[in-house]
Design a protein around this motif. Structure first.
Motif, mmCIF file in Angstrom:
data_model
loop_
_atom_site.group_PDB
_atom_site.id
_atom_site.type_symbol
_atom_site.label_atom_id
_atom_site.label_comp_id
_atom_site.label_asym_id
_atom_site.label_seq_id
_atom_site.Cartn_x
_atom_site.Cartn_y
_atom_site.Cartn_z
ATOM 1 N N ASP A 76 25.843 32.903 48.087
ATOM 2 C CA ASP A 76 26.727 32.659 47.992
ATOM 3 C C ASP A 76 26.964 32.015 46.550
ATOM 4 O O ASP A 76 27.073 30.875 45.863
ATOM 5 C CB ASP A 76 27.583 31.970 48.644
ATOM 6 N N HIS A 82 36.227 39.131 41.589
ATOM 7 C CA HIS A 82 37.747 38.657 41.397
ATOM 8 C C HIS A 82 37.701 37.132 39.801
ATOM 9 O O HIS A 82 38.386 36.983 40.102
ATOM 10 C CB HIS A 82 38.746 38.893 42.165
ATOM 11 N N ASP A 130 31.542 37.343 42.726
ATOM 12 C CA ASP A 130 33.749 37.914 43.674
ATOM 13 C C ASP A 130 33.252 38.714 42.106
ATOM 14 O O ASP A 130 34.180 37.857 41.566
ATOM 15 C CB ASP A 130 33.817 36.488 43.932
ATOM 16 N N GLY A 183 35.505 36.681 48.481
ATOM 17 C CA GLY A 183 34.259 36.168 49.295
ATOM 18 C C GLY A 183 34.313 35.860 50.304
ATOM 19 O O GLY A 183 32.626 35.763 51.299
ATOM 20 N N THR A 184 34.772 35.402 51.180
ATOM 21 C CA THR A 184 35.217 34.512 52.398
ATOM 22 C C THR A 184 34.365 36.501 53.638
ATOM 23 O O THR A 184 33.433 36.141 53.707
ATOM 24 C CB THR A 184 36.002 34.426 53.172
ATOM 25 N N THR A 189 31.473 25.962 44.137
ATOM 26 C CA THR A 189 32.598 25.521 43.734
ATOM 27 C C THR A 189 32.692 24.379 42.553
ATOM 28 O O THR A 189 33.682 24.283 41.244
ATOM 29 C CB THR A 189 32.940 25.958 44.368
HETATM 30 C C1 LIG Z 1 31.178 29.812 46.213
HETATM 31 C C2 LIG Z 1 31.975 29.997 46.334
HETATM 32 N N1 LIG Z 1 31.966 31.039 48.275
HETATM 33 C C3 LIG Z 1 33.106 31.578 48.349
HETATM 34 C C4 LIG Z 1 34.377 31.550 48.146
HETATM 35 C C5 LIG Z 1 35.519 32.116 48.651
HETATM 36 O O1 LIG Z 1 35.387 33.515 47.902
HETATM 37 P P1 LIG Z 1 37.324 33.981 48.515
HETATM 38 O O2 LIG Z 1 38.513 32.972 48.255
HETATM 39 O O3 LIG Z 1 37.201 35.057 47.263
HETATM 40 O O4 LIG Z 1 37.074 34.628 49.711
HETATM 41 C C6 LIG Z 1 34.556 31.017 47.046
HETATM 42 C C7 LIG Z 1 35.948 30.781 46.287
HETATM 43 O O5 LIG Z 1 36.361 29.945 45.739
HETATM 44 C C8 LIG Z 1 33.347 30.174 46.411
HETATM 45 O O6 LIG Z 1 33.545 29.939 44.820
#
Ligand SMILES: Cc1ncc(COP(=O)(O)O)c(C=O)c1O
Length: 457
Positions: free
Chosen positions: A255, A286, A284, A141-142, A230
């Motif tokens: 996001d 994953h 994501d 996600g990042t 999250t």
């Molecule tokens: C809403 C959200 N965005 C971004 C991320 C970051 O994703 P990643 O850990 O796959 O880089 C997360 C991770 O928990 C998330 O919950």
């Protein structure tokens, strides 16, 4: 190289047996980390001039190292955002590794990229984005958020020469994931946070924009809405944010790294209304699409804009005469060049099980959150902090202080029984420590939840 003191065939069999045992096991304990010095004392020197041998190294893994990881697919691991990759996806992850596919260019990875794109077409269809929208798999996600926001920033800069000299600015809510701030730092972008207890609403966004100085307004180029926070599973007012973005001529990024899987679920799909108007979306696989790590994705309404931002030019790239060598190049749409075809396990699992099974598994996560909510309401020692949202449940143990939650988490983890971690919930001006469940694994049972709640008595 393959033959140190460990026969290749034997090593292959041993590895396969380990993998099959691991994915079939229903009794895996929740492991616990140890300090690095402790691990070093247990395993000794492992990288040496002559090698320690595959069999010996594998035994070190089995005996000492595998156990100090915390399996995220355990049905009673309800901390952070857990995972639950399907066996089909895990098995095809092995095939992906064995196939040595360079997933940056169609020329080298046509077969793998074809499969990724099949899965991607299905993901795009979940969003309702218009014809022409498409995406690419990222490391998470990042990386997806960063790729999207760089595409947005480059698009903004190309719209006016003045912007080339300015530092961009984006707006998001305090519920946004930490990676939004982290990637803004990487891209040297300022972030304005809207302070919201629940979802980011249209009015709060408009007020925030109106309160910006003229100089800030000129630097503002995007808004990031969250499709499932999250911490609490909250979906922002995506329809309202889309309207403001259209009015103010801003890029709208959603996001949905965690919540994106819920686009499959009829029971909550309405919460995401407006996502079809986004310029870019992070999902994501994953997290809630049952893929092994690591597999994120970024989807663009207009992939051409992403290509203008990310395409890497190389004099060695345009030399292929073969028609078949020309096709979709994943490197053009995100920050990475060399990449694993990390969407391939998702494709195989989707092809194996069909999308209905995926939908059922996601609905089960949402149902588990509702079940947990009802159990909490029926027990005198705990109470809901807010209604369950998507697959997240926030609840408090009546009378507990922050250190009680920490101790309880430690005890359950120490015994290998469960991993449920506390979080903070903002109410008014204060942050309260509360307990949190996040359900991803459809094999979690009502009994698991009941047992966990009973350890809080
Ligand atoms: C809403 C959200 N965005 C971004 C991320 C970051 O994703 P990643 O850990 O796959 O880089 C997360 C991770 O928990 C998330 O919950």
């Amino acid at each position: 190289m393959h033959k140190i003191d460990f026969d290749l065939v034997e090593m292959t069999m041993d590895t396969m047996k380990y993998v099959i045992d691991r994915v079939s096991s229903t009794t895996t304990k929740i492991g616990k980390p140890k300090k690095e010095e402790e691990l070093k004392a247990l395993v000794g020197e492992t990288v040496t001039e002559k090698g320690i041998g595959g069999e010996y190294a594998f035994n070190l893994w089995r005996k000492h190292l595998a156990k100090v990881n915390v399996p995220v697919d355990h049905p009673r691991n309800l901390a952070f955002v857990p995972a639950s990759p399907t066996r089909a996806a895990i098995m095809f992850d092995l095939v992906t590794a064995a196939s040595s596919i360079h997933g940056a260019y169609w020329m080298e990875g046509a077969g793998g990229i074809f499969c990724e794109n099949e899965a991607m077409r299905w993901m795009v269809s979940l969003t309702g984005l218009p014809e022409g929208a498409f995406g690419v798999f990222t490391s998470g996600g990042t990386a997806a958020n960063l790729s999207a926001i760089v595409a947005a920033r480059e698009n903004w800069r190309s719209s006016n020469a003045v912007h080339k000299l300015e530092k961009g600015l984006i707006i998001t809510s305090i519920g946004a994931h930490s990676s939004i701030k982290a990637m803004a730092k990487v891209a040297d972008i300022d972030v304005v946070l809207v302070d919201t207890e629940n979802r980011l609403e249209k009015e709060a966004l408009q007020d925030t924009i109106d309160a910006l100085s003229a100089e800030e307004k000129q630097r503002l180029f995007a808004v990031v809405g969250t499709g499932g926070t999250t911490n609490a599973g909250i979906v922002d007012d995506l329809e309202g944010i889309a309207q403001i973005c259209e009015k103010e001529n801003l890029w709208f990024h959603v996001d949905a790294a965690y919540g994106g899987g819920a686009l499959m679920a009829d029971s909550v799909r309405h919460l995401f209304n407006g996502i079809d108007k986004a310029d870019s979306i992070t999902i994501d696989p994953h997290k809630w699409m049952f893929s092994p790590y690591d597999c994120g994705a970024v989807i663009y309404k207009n992939p051409e804009l992403a290509k203008q931002a990310h395409s890497q030019q190389g004099s060695y790239l345009d030399i292929f005469k073969d028609e078949g060598a020309h096709g979709f190049n994943p490197t053009d749409y995100q920050i990475q060049l060399t990449r694993r075809v990390r969407g391939l396990p998702l494709w195989f699992s989707l092809a194996t099980h069909g999308t209905d099974r995926y939908k059922q598994a996601v609905e089960r996560g949402i149902e588990l959150a509702q079940i947990a909510g009802r159990l909490i309401e029926s027990m005198p020692h705990v109470e809901l902090v807010r209604e369950p949202s998507l697959s997240c449940v926030l609840y408090r143990r009546i009378g507990w202080k922050p250190e009680d939650y920490t101790h309880w988490t430690y005890e359950n983890h120490e015994s290998g029984f469960a991993l449920v971690t506390p979080t903070k919930w903002k109410s008014g001006d204060t942050f309260e420590t509360v307990s949190r469940f996040c359900f991803i694994n459809p094999d979690t049972t009502e009994n698991d939840i009941q047992m966990i709640l009973e350890t809080m008595v």
